[in-house]
Design a protein around this motif. Structure first.
Motif, PDB file in Angstrom:
ATOM      1  N   ASP A 124       0.827  -1.209   0.000  1.00  8.89           N
ATOM      2  CA  ASP A 124       0.000   0.000   0.000  1.00  8.89           C
ATOM      3  C   ASP A 124       0.863   1.262   0.000  1.00  8.89           C
ATOM      4  O   ASP A 124       0.611   2.189  -0.775  1.00  8.89           O
ATOM      5  CB  ASP A 124      -0.928  -0.014   1.217  1.00  8.89           C
ATOM      6  CG  ASP A 124      -1.982   1.073   1.165  1.00  8.89           C
ATOM      7  OD1 ASP A 124      -2.600   1.250   0.105  1.00  8.89           O
ATOM      8  OD2 ASP A 124      -2.191   1.740   2.203  1.00  8.89           O
ATOM      9  N   ASN A 125       1.877   1.281   0.827  1.00  8.35           N
ATOM     10  CA  ASN A 125       2.754   2.455   0.890  1.00  8.35           C
ATOM     11  C   ASN A 125       3.507   2.650  -0.423  1.00  8.35           C
ATOM     12  O   ASN A 125       3.671   3.780  -0.893  1.00  8.35           O
ATOM     13  CB  ASN A 125       3.740   2.342   2.053  1.00  8.35           C
ATOM     14  CG  ASN A 125       3.059   2.495   3.388  1.00  8.35           C
ATOM     15  OD1 ASN A 125       1.971   3.052   3.494  1.00  8.35           O
ATOM     16  ND2 ASN A 125       3.680   1.970   4.432  1.00  8.35           N
ATOM     17  N   GLN A 126       3.965   1.567  -1.051  1.00  8.05           N
ATOM     18  CA  GLN A 126       4.683   1.695  -2.319  1.00  8.05           C
ATOM     19  C   GLN A 126       3.751   2.165  -3.428  1.00  8.05           C
ATOM     20  O   GLN A 126       4.127   3.000  -4.252  1.00  8.05           O
ATOM     21  CB  GLN A 126       5.354   0.377  -2.708  1.00  8.05           C
ATOM     22  CG  GLN A 126       6.245   0.507  -3.931  1.00  8.05           C
ATOM     23  CD  GLN A 126       7.423   1.449  -3.722  1.00  8.05           C
ATOM     24  OE1 GLN A 126       8.210   1.261  -2.798  1.00  8.05           O
ATOM     25  NE2 GLN A 126       7.556   2.465  -4.561  1.00  8.05           N
ATOM     26  N   LEU A 127       2.521   1.656  -3.463  1.00  8.54           N
ATOM     27  CA  LEU A 127       1.556   2.114  -4.464  1.00  8.54           C
ATOM     28  C   LEU A 127       1.271   3.607  -4.307  1.00  8.54           C
ATOM     29  O   LEU A 127       1.210   4.346  -5.294  1.00  8.54           O
ATOM     30  CB  LEU A 127       0.251   1.324  -4.374  1.00  8.54           C
ATOM     31  CG  LEU A 127       0.283  -0.101  -4.922  1.00  8.54           C
ATOM     32  CD1 LEU A 127      -1.009  -0.830  -4.582  1.00  8.54           C
ATOM     33  CD2 LEU A 127       0.528  -0.106  -6.421  1.00  8.54           C
ATOM     34  N   LYS A 128       1.118   4.045  -3.072  1.00 10.46           N
ATOM     35  CA  LYS A 128       0.867   5.469  -2.824  1.00 10.46           C
ATOM     36  C   LYS A 128       2.050   6.315  -3.265  1.00 10.46           C
ATOM     37  O   LYS A 128       1.873   7.380  -3.867  1.00 10.46           O
ATOM     38  CB  LYS A 128       0.570   5.714  -1.341  1.00 10.46           C
ATOM     39  CG  LYS A 128      -0.804   5.246  -0.926  1.00 10.46           C
ATOM     40  CD  LYS A 128      -1.002   5.441   0.564  1.00 10.46           C
ATOM     41  CE  LYS A 128      -2.346   4.912   1.005  1.00 10.46           C
ATOM     42  NZ  LYS A 128      -2.526   5.012   2.448  1.00 10.46           N
TER      43      LYS A 128
END
Length: 126
Positions: A48-52
């Motif tokens: 999730d953090n990498q996608l954001k």
């Protein structure tokens, strides 16, 4: 005698049981969510953090709808092309990877690795 402590989430003074940590269930839930969100070891959070981060970088560098940029520029900012949400294949067979509405295609121009950045268009849904 009752001990007065503060809620772990909002800081409001607590009264009552000596082992009480939160003023209500909302604060307890919010505290646990925030705590888990900051835990980088959880797989979901890492993805999730990498996608954001990928979306933020693509949005920042694609102001015109279609832009070509050296790969090193966005890779140095933490962009990871292995994290994307979906893909679209054009009529030429090029596969654009997307992070929500922002897409990218890895290319090589004059021996330099680049990315073509695009924005999702309605015709791509067909």
């Amino acid at each position: 005698m009752r001990i007065h402590k503060e809620c772990f989430h909002c800081g409001k003074k607590l009264e009552g049981r000596t082992d009480k940590k939160f003023c209500d269930s909302h604060c307890k839930s919010a505290f646990q969510y925030k705590k888990e969100k900051q835990n980088p070891h959880r797989f979901y959070n890492k993805v999730d953090n990498q996608l954001k981060l990928n979306r933020k970088i693509l949005k920042e560098y694609n102001k015109g709808g279609k832009v070509t940029i050296r790969s090193s520029v966005i890779l140095e900012l933490g962009f990871n092309p292995n994290f994307f949400t979906h893909y679209w294949k054009n009529q030429k067979g090029d596969v654009y990877l997307f992070v929500y509405e922002y897409g990218f295609l890895k290319t090589n121009e004059n021996g330099k690795e680049k990315y073509v950045l695009v924005t999702w268009q309605d015709y791509m849904a067909k």
